[in-house]
Structures are given as structure tokens and as C-alpha cells.
Enzyme design. Structure first.
Site, mmCIF file in Angstrom:
data_model
loop_
_atom_site.group_PDB
_atom_site.id
_atom_site.type_symbol
_atom_site.label_atom_id
_atom_site.label_comp_id
_atom_site.label_asym_id
_atom_site.label_seq_id
_atom_site.Cartn_x
_atom_site.Cartn_y
_atom_site.Cartn_z
ATOM 1 N N ASP A 60 0.850 -1.192 0.000
ATOM 2 C CA ASP A 60 0.000 0.000 0.000
ATOM 3 C C ASP A 60 0.884 1.239 0.000
ATOM 4 O OD1 ASP A 60 0.890 0.080 2.699
ATOM 5 O OD2 ASP A 60 -0.850 -1.077 3.320
ATOM 6 N N ASP A 62 1.408 5.337 1.395
ATOM 7 C CA ASP A 62 1.086 6.440 2.297
ATOM 8 C C ASP A 62 1.683 7.718 1.732
ATOM 9 O OD1 ASP A 62 -0.055 4.587 4.006
ATOM 10 O OD2 ASP A 62 1.729 4.410 5.265
ATOM 11 N N ASP A 134 9.226 5.927 13.316
ATOM 12 C CA ASP A 134 9.801 4.920 14.214
ATOM 13 C C ASP A 134 11.212 4.496 13.832
ATOM 14 O OD1 ASP A 134 8.897 3.627 11.936
ATOM 15 O OD2 ASP A 134 7.423 2.372 12.973
#
Length: 220
Positions: A60, A62, A134
Site C-alpha cells: 500500500d 502512504d 519509528d
């Protein structure tokens, strides 16, 4: 010095990273193009860039942008704002859904007694957004218009060295979101990376923080 030196990112040309805009999904390219036409900054970010760098097709896409969720919603007719903890916008193109997030700021978020972030919709710059991500391999921003990768934390080098490294102090980042411990193990297994010692050591002693996370998020 009284103020810390500004961390300059590496700007990598297509000759250095090899990702052509045609490799991205048409929907991801369209979202970035439309937002940029409206004078917003917009980049494909995170896992899709990481996967393209290692030759894997992204699952996917982002997009990170300087536009607020409300501004994104106003630009795209087929879109909706979701989430309370983090507001994001889902933009729909045919069967594809692109997740669009606004650059996160670096102010203090609302946390519980364990340090887990409960509410955080403070927006900021792309530099602050990269600091909030992260792992270094996830702090990579791709601009389809210029075919450049912006690398704030040497994520491309870490990918080449097969290392999964946390951005910032690992125990604090795990307290903010304990799911990062699961993400570290999953990414290391999926990509064949070695978890950096600083990121690996705290996981065993901090694992009990996962009991505080809603089951739906753990499942996801």
C-alpha cells in the site's frame, strides 16, 4: 551552541536510488500531484519507499503532506477523515485507497501513565515529521515530481547494511507506542534485517506494555 545545529537530510537523485515515478501506483502519483498543484508539499513516505528500494512491490501507499486533514478532505471529493488518536485522510481512487497524513509536530502529546500516546494531532514540518517516525528505514520521502528521495536519518544506508535502527531513544519510543516492538520484529523478519542492539535490548523487559494496547491494534 545555544541552539542545536539543524539536521540536513540527504537528497538522493534517481541515479542513486533507482526508483522511477512509473513504479508507483497511479493513485499515489495523482494524490501527490494534486496536492502539489494546490501549493502543498506532498511525498510518498515510509514502507512503500522502503520496499521499492529493495525491489519489493509495495502493498500500500502512504502520503505525507503539509496540508491539514481538513485541507486534504476539501481537495479530494472521494475522501474521508478517520481516527481520533491520529487524524488521517483516506483518499479513494477506484479500488485504491491512499492514506494521507499531515506532517507531525514535535510538541508534547497526551499520554497515559505508561507514556503511551493517546492523542496527538499537532502538526509541524517535514523535519519534525521525520523525527517522529519509528525506524530510519521508514523515514524516507519520495517526490514523484522530481524523482528524489529525502533521507533524514540515513535510512538508505541502514537498508544497504541490513540494519533496523530506531530513531531516537528506543525505550521512550516503545513507551509512546508499544506496538513498535511488534513492528520491529515483523519488519526484521520480513526484510531480513538485524535489529540494532539499542532497539533490540529493551523489548524483552518492556514487552508487558503490549497488554495496555487495544486488541484491535495488536491484531492489525
Amino acid at each position: 551552541p545555544a541552539t542545536p545545529a539543524r539536521h540536513e537530510p540527504a537528497i538522493l537523485s534517481v541515479e542513486r536510488h533507482g526508483i522511477r515515478r512509473e513504479q508507483l501506483s497511479p493513485a499515489a502519483r495523482k494524490v501527490c500531484a494534486v496536492l502539489q498543484e494546490k501549493s502543498f508539499k506532498a511525498f510518498v513516505v515510509g514502507g512503500a519507499v522502503r520496499d521499492l528500494l529493495i525491489g519489493q512491490p509495495p502493498k500500500d501507499y502512504d502520503v505525507a503532506t503539509s496540508a491539514t486533514p481538513e485541507e486534504v478532505r476539501a481537495v479530494f471529493r472521494r475522501s474521508r477523515i478517520i481516527g481520533r488518536r491520529f487524524k488521517i485522510v483516506h483518499v479513494m481512487f477506484g479500488r485504491d485507497t491512499i492514506e494521507v497524513t499531515t506532517f507531525r509536530g514535535d510538541s508534547e502529546a497526551v499520554t497515559d501513565e505508561h507514556g503511551r500516546i493517546l492523542h496527538d494531532n499537532v502538526f509541524g514540518t517535514i523535519e519534525q515529521d521525520a523525527e517522529r517516525r519509528d525506524f530510519t528505514v521508514n523515514a524516507l520521502y519520495y517526490d514523484p515530481a522530481t524523482e528524489t528521495v529525502i533521507d533524514f536519518h540515513h535510512g538508505v544506508a541502514d537498508l544497504k547494511q541490513k540494519t533496523l535502527r530506531m530513531i531516537g531513544d528506543a525505550p521512550r519510543r516503545y513507551r509512546e507506542d508499544p506496538v513498535r516492538m511488534l513492528r520491529a520484529v515483523r519488519l526484521a523478519a520480513k526484510l531480513g534485517l538485524v535489529i540494532d542492539t539499542d532497539a533490540r535490548e529493551p523489548i524483552r523487559s518492556m514487552a508487558e506494555l503490549l497488554e495496555n494496547v487495544p486488541p484491535a491494534r495488536l491484531f492489525d
